[in-house]
Design a protein around this motif. Structure first.
Motif, PDB file in Angstrom:
ATOM      1  N   VAL A 125      72.766   9.304  28.606  1.00 44.86           N
ATOM      2  CA  VAL A 125      73.218   7.914  29.271  1.00 44.86           C
ATOM      3  C   VAL A 125      72.287   7.970  30.615  1.00 44.86           C
ATOM      4  N   SER A 129      69.731   4.844  30.899  1.00 47.74           N
ATOM      5  CA  SER A 129      69.828   3.842  32.198  1.00 47.74           C
ATOM      6  C   SER A 129      68.278   3.818  32.763  1.00 47.74           C
ATOM      7  N   ASP A 134      69.654   0.819  28.384  1.00 46.56           N
ATOM      8  CA  ASP A 134      71.054   0.811  28.018  1.00 46.56           C
ATOM      9  C   ASP A 134      71.459  -0.738  27.292  1.00 46.56           C
ATOM     10  N   ASN A 135      70.777  -0.845  26.088  1.00 38.95           N
ATOM     11  CA  ASN A 135      70.923  -2.075  25.642  1.00 38.95           C
ATOM     12  C   ASN A 135      70.886  -1.937  24.155  1.00 38.95           C
ATOM     13  N   SER A 216      75.726  -1.563  28.342  1.00 41.21           N
ATOM     14  CA  SER A 216      76.259  -1.992  29.739  1.00 41.21           C
ATOM     15  C   SER A 216      76.717  -3.403  29.904  1.00 41.21           C
ATOM     16  N   ASP A 217      76.641  -3.937  28.922  1.00 45.98           N
ATOM     17  CA  ASP A 217      76.757  -5.682  28.967  1.00 45.98           C
ATOM     18  C   ASP A 217      77.679  -5.887  27.574  1.00 45.98           C
ATOM     19  N   SER A 218      78.947  -6.485  28.118  1.00 42.09           N
ATOM     20  CA  SER A 218      80.067  -6.704  26.992  1.00 42.09           C
ATOM     21  C   SER A 218      79.433  -7.703  26.105  1.00 42.09           C
TER      22      SER A 218
END
Length: 273
Positions: A125, A129, A134-135, A216-218
């Motif tokens: 993680v 990052s 982190d996608n 990291s993005d909803s």
């Protein structure tokens, strides 16, 4: 010839196993079509009012099609690149196992199967990052890399069963190593490619932990992650929750039903040969 007597013990175990699989599926379907009041009155009975509207509400609340698009894109890309890259690595190792370096590589990759993910979760993680991975792209790369251990194990076992004379004949005809792999070996790997592709498809589609800690993005959320994110909202309405779960599971259930023979035969061939 005398007719064989049925083995009642095996038959009974198969019946019990089938019921253990089908009963939860029955509950999932019936609960997804009930009203909250019907669910409170009886968990086991068939719905009196078939509420297909539950599926429409679940689609709207969970932004289902966006999550479906993310899961579909990740699964397709991961399956294609896993087959292409993992088969090449396995071929290089399988044809050079007599060398100490390649034998070390083989056992090094296979040993990764025994490393639990929670042990390496925090470093992964932090690293993804810091690298801006982190996608969805980073998630795809991790799936391809994490699949190496098991895929090399089954690929190497299968490649070792392919006669080397086929490659030697192609080399005599002037083919390079690259051409030998793509023109001779890769077509012969079709059964194993199908097995690896199907298993990778099931894993990438159903996986929950890796998207949870990486994305990291909803808006990038996959279907399993969406179910978790909306769990609190469904705490008082299990009908919509089960409708959403069933829609997320349906594509992979169909894949497994039609492809289970390749999964079983491919794993057996890769492990034994």
């Amino acid at each position: 010839m005398k007719a064989k007597k049925p083995n009642w013990l095996i038959t009974s175990l198969l019946i019990v196993g089938s019921l253990l699989i089908l009963f939860p599926l029955y509950l999932t379907i019936t609960i997804s079509l009930k009203t909250p009041q019907e669910l409170a009155d009886s968990l086991w009975a068939l719905p009196k009012e078939w509420r297909f509207e539950n599926y429409l509400e679940a689609i709207e609340i969970t932004n289902f099609f966006n999550a479906f698009q993310n899961s579909f894109l990740i699964t397709i890309v991961v399956v294609i690149f896993t087959i292409l890259t993992n088969s090449m690595v396995a071929y290089a190792i399988a044809r050079n196992l007599h060398k100490k370096f390649y034998k070390f590589l083989f056992y090094y990759f296979v040993s990764a199967m025994f490393v639990p993910f929670p042990i390496i979760m925090l470093p992964i993680v932090k690293q993804t990052s810091s690298w801006g991975l982190d996608n969805i792209v980073g998630l795809m790369l991790l799936y391809i890399v994490y699949g190496l251990a098991f895929n090399i194990f089954v690929y190497v076992g299968y490649i070792k069963s392919i006669p080397k004379e086929l490659e030697e004949a192609a080399i005599v005809d002037g083919a390079s190593t690259w051409k030998v792999f793509w023109k001779v070996i890769f077509p012969l790997l079709t059964p194993m490619n199908a097995t690896v592709g199907i298993l990778t498809c099931l894993w990438a589609w159903n996986d929950f932990m890796l998207p949870l800690v990486i994305l990291s993005d909803s808006d990038m959320a996959t279907l399993p992650l969406v179910q978790y994110m909306f769990q609190g909202q469904f705490s008082t309405d299990y009908n919509l929750a089960f409708a959403s779960y069933l829609m997320a599971l349906a594509p992979m259930i169909l894949v497994y039903i039609f492809a289970q023979k390749w999964i079983i035969s491919g794993v057996t061939k890769g492990a034994i040969k």
